[in-house]
Design an enzyme around this catalytic site. Structure first.
Site, PDB file in Angstrom:
ATOM      1  N   PHE A   1      -2.166   2.993   6.573  1.00  0.00           N
ATOM      2  CA  PHE A   1      -1.624   1.937   5.734  1.00  0.00           C
ATOM      3  C   PHE A   1      -2.692   1.412   4.786  1.00  0.00           C
ATOM      4  O   PHE A   1      -3.877   1.314   5.147  1.00  0.00           O
ATOM      5  CB  PHE A   1      -1.144   0.749   6.586  1.00  0.00           C
ATOM      6  CG  PHE A   1       0.046   1.022   7.448  1.00  0.00           C
ATOM      7  CD1 PHE A   1       1.329   0.847   6.955  1.00  0.00           C
ATOM      8  CD2 PHE A   1      -0.117   1.455   8.763  1.00  0.00           C
ATOM      9  CE1 PHE A   1       2.434   1.080   7.766  1.00  0.00           C
ATOM     10  CE2 PHE A   1       0.984   1.685   9.574  1.00  0.00           C
ATOM     11  CZ  PHE A   1       2.270   1.500   9.079  1.00  0.00           C
ATOM     12  N   ASP A   2      -2.273   1.009   3.609  1.00  0.00           N
ATOM     13  CA  ASP A   2      -3.068   0.122   2.775  1.00  0.00           C
ATOM     14  C   ASP A   2      -3.033  -1.260   3.438  1.00  0.00           C
ATOM     15  O   ASP A   2      -2.243  -1.497   4.359  1.00  0.00           O
ATOM     16  CB  ASP A   2      -2.467   0.082   1.367  1.00  0.00           C
ATOM     17  CG  ASP A   2      -3.155  -0.920   0.463  1.00  0.00           C
ATOM     18  OD1 ASP A   2      -4.392  -0.926   0.402  1.00  0.00           O
ATOM     19  OD2 ASP A   2      -2.429  -1.730  -0.152  1.00  0.00           O
TER      20      ASP A   2
END
Length: 211
Positions: free
Chosen positions: A7-8
């Site tokens: 994930f960012d």
């Protein structure tokens, strides 16, 4: 077949829009003595802060002072202005329970990123966290995302990278990951679709459905 999810952070797991904008406005006013449109200040969120500041000055001393003022203000305001998006912890918990290793690849510095993750206990669900000071390349280059996959012991083709900026999608695609555009973040849908993500998610609870 997807075996892990990366994930960012900002705009994907944590809602930091108002904090970033307010910190940008404060730094530009204090250092450059001017106001700028929010659209200009937020145009490159998703890249390292040092890269973003070169959009506002070509003077090294002013650049460094913008960084210093931004970071000082941001640190003071951080805990009171940051929140996880709805469903984030539930989704991370569910993915881990299903056996998916998780990681974060962000353009924020490592310790600054960990501050937000620890604040809400999200670090407990992660097996790796790559910040801008953990790898020589930065998004949109694919290196950090590929490094995240390597830390999970996987080829990037076995990972899904979820992010809300065009730089996230570019980096994930370049690394060979499947990519998912997070429409709940800071960039509009057409900007993300232009980067040809494999999936589009209206909310983070959609991510397990892709698997």
């Amino acid at each position: 077949m997807i075996k892990a999810i990366l994930f960012d952070l900002d705009g994907t797991l944590l809602d930091t829009h108002d904090l970033i904008l307010e910190s940008m406005q404060h730094a530009v006013r204090e250092v450059l003595q001017k106001d700028m449109a929010p659209e200009r200040l937020m145009a490159k969120v998703g890249q390292p802060l040092s890269t973003q500041m070169w959009d506002f000055t070509d003077d090294q001393k002013l650049h460094d002072e913008l960084l210093r003022v931004y970071r000082a203000y941001n640190e003071v305001k951080h805990d009171g202005m940051v929140q996880p998006f709805d469903g984030v912890e539930h989704t991370l918990r569910a993915l881990v329970a299903q056996g998916y290793p998780l990681g974060v690849v962000t353009s924020k510095r490592h310790e600054a990123a960990m501050q937000g993750l620890r604040l809400f206990g999200l670090d407990a669900y992660l097996e790796c966290m790559i910040g801008s000071d953990d790898w020589p390349e930065h998004k949109p280059a694919p290196g950090p995302v590929a490094h995240g996959a390597a830390l999970l012991g996987l080829d990037p083709s076995a990972c899904l990278y979820v992010g809300d900026s065009p730089f996230d999608i570019q980096a994930g695609n370049g690394a060979g990951c499947a990519t998912a555009a997070a429409l709940w973040g800071m960039f509009p849908k057409p900007v993300l679709l232009a980067e040809q993500p494999d999936y589009v998610c209206e909310g983070i609870r959609d991510v397990p459905c892709l698997l």
